[in-house]
Design an enzyme around this catalytic site. Structure first.
Site, PDB file in Angstrom:
ATOM      1  N   ALA A  46     -11.476   4.919   2.381  1.00 13.55           N
ATOM      2  CA  ALA A  46     -12.882   4.513   2.297  1.00 13.55           C
ATOM      3  C   ALA A  46     -13.442   3.968   3.612  1.00 13.55           C
ATOM      4  CB  ALA A  46     -13.049   3.487   1.172  1.00 13.55           C
ATOM      5  N   GLY A  80      -7.858   8.495   7.003  1.00 12.22           N
ATOM      6  CA  GLY A  80      -8.024   8.827   8.415  1.00 12.22           C
ATOM      7  C   GLY A  80      -9.467   8.952   8.861  1.00 12.22           C
ATOM      8  N   ASP A  95       0.850  -1.190   0.000  1.00 14.67           N
ATOM      9  CA  ASP A  95       0.000   0.000   0.000  1.00 14.67           C
ATOM     10  C   ASP A  95       0.891   1.248   0.000  1.00 14.67           C
ATOM     11  OD1 ASP A  95      -2.450   1.360   0.201  1.00 14.67           O
ATOM     12  OD2 ASP A  95      -2.423   1.335   2.397  1.00 14.67           O
TER      13      ASP A  95
END
Ligand code: G3H
Ligand code: 13P
Ligand code: ZN
Length: 310
Positions: free
Chosen positions: A214, A181, A82
């Site tokens: 998301a 966040g 990621d």
């Protein structure tokens, strides 16, 4: 089953109108919670490791845990880097057994983003590994407050088409209003679905798009954190119906990390406050694992729509 890439997963997801969940892994309990949930839901799964997580757990440790989870569960699992920020970390993960890497060069101007992404794509493809790239900047809570600012930061559809063509990346993370966040929106939550549609129109049919940032930041978890000494006023995520809409429109991969962190933290906070005599880490990490599992099951079933899709 060995760890898999994402090509087949994304193809089926696109054809059937659901999304694959990409959940961030930092340690054993989080990993087990995610995999147990996916196993119970018979869902395909992407486990993702950020540079920070890899550093925290030390390179090599998480991949062994992921392999153990894959052997134990028999699920189709992709292991994804990621937000890889440079060629070196992407190469190291490709060489180390990841089946998918993200090169996030979205902080650079368009041509530089293309150049670095293409360098990673060329290397990863030569080793049979797929690549996610990013174009546009995810808005922070202070960002994209008006249309022209949004336009400057969000993914430009024409550029997205050119970017994919010139880099050969296998999937593209787009900026349409989400952010990382627990503090995503000031006031009303809003995603630019028109832009998403435009991007899809200009890309090859069924091209896999990715939504970062998301998490939906469930109020019950925020309240639980705050009840037991946390201070998270104003935390707000992406409403679940917006994520369902994105998944049904053809977004292939939806990234969730913050909600797992919240579930873990809320549970541990509660135990520390209600059982101050407790000092066995298994007595709070175990319940935290259970809480994360429930969140992941809910996402798979009710948000991503990928239950029973293996
Ligand atoms: O997109 C970021 C993920 O939530 C990972 O965060 O870099 O703190 O591990 P991290
Ligand atoms: P959240 O912070 O919304 O969970 O997003 C996670 C993410 O995008 C990981 O890449
Ligand atoms: Zn992200």
């Amino acid at each position: 089953m060995p760890l898999v890439g994402t090509k087949e997963m994304f193809k089926k997801a696109n054809e059937e109108g659901y999304a694959i969940g990409a959940f961030n892994v930092n340690n054993m309990e989080i990993l087990q919670a995610i995999v147990d949930a996916a196993k119970e839901e018979k869902a395909p799964l992407i486990l993702q490791v950020s540079a920070g997580a890899r550093k925290y757990a030390r390179p090599g440790y998480l991949i062994h845990l992921v392999k153990a989870a894959e052997e134990d569960s028999g699920l189709p699992i992709a292991l994804h880097l990621d937000h890889g920020e440079d060629f070196e970390i992407c190469k190291s993960c490709v060489d180390g057994g990841f089946t998918s890497v993200m090169i996030d060069a979205s902080r650079f101007p368009f041509e530089e983003n293309i150049k670095l992404t293409k360098q990673v794509v060329d290397y990863a493809h030569s080793k049979g590994v797929v690549v996610e790239a990013e174009l546009g900047k995810l808005a922070g809570i202070e960002d994209a407050v008006n249309v022209s600012e949004a336009d400057a930061k969000f993914t430009n559809p024409e550029q997205a088409a050119e970017f994919v063509k010139r880099t050969g990346c296998d999937s593209l993370a787009v900026a349409i209003g989400t952010s990382h966040g627990a503090y995503k929106f000031k006031g009303e939550a809003k995603l630019d679905f028109d832009r998403l549609e435009q991007i899809m129109k200009l890309l090859p049919q069924g091209y896999p798009l990715v939504l970062h940032g998301a998490s939906s930041v469930p109020q019950y978890l925020v309240e639980k954190c705050n009840k037991y000494g946390g201070k998270m006023p104003g935390a707000q995520g992406v409403p679940e119906e917006m994520l369902r809409k994105a998944a049904s429109m053809g977004v292939a991969k939806i990234n969730i990390d913050t909600d797992l962190r919240l579930a873990m933290t809320a549970t541990i906070r509660e135990i520390f406050v209600t059982k101050p005599e407790e000092f066995d880490p298994r007595k709070y990490l175990g319940p935290a694992r259970d809480a994360i599992k429930e969140v992941v099951k809910h996402k798979i079933k009710n948000v991503l729509g990928c239950s029973g899709k293996i």
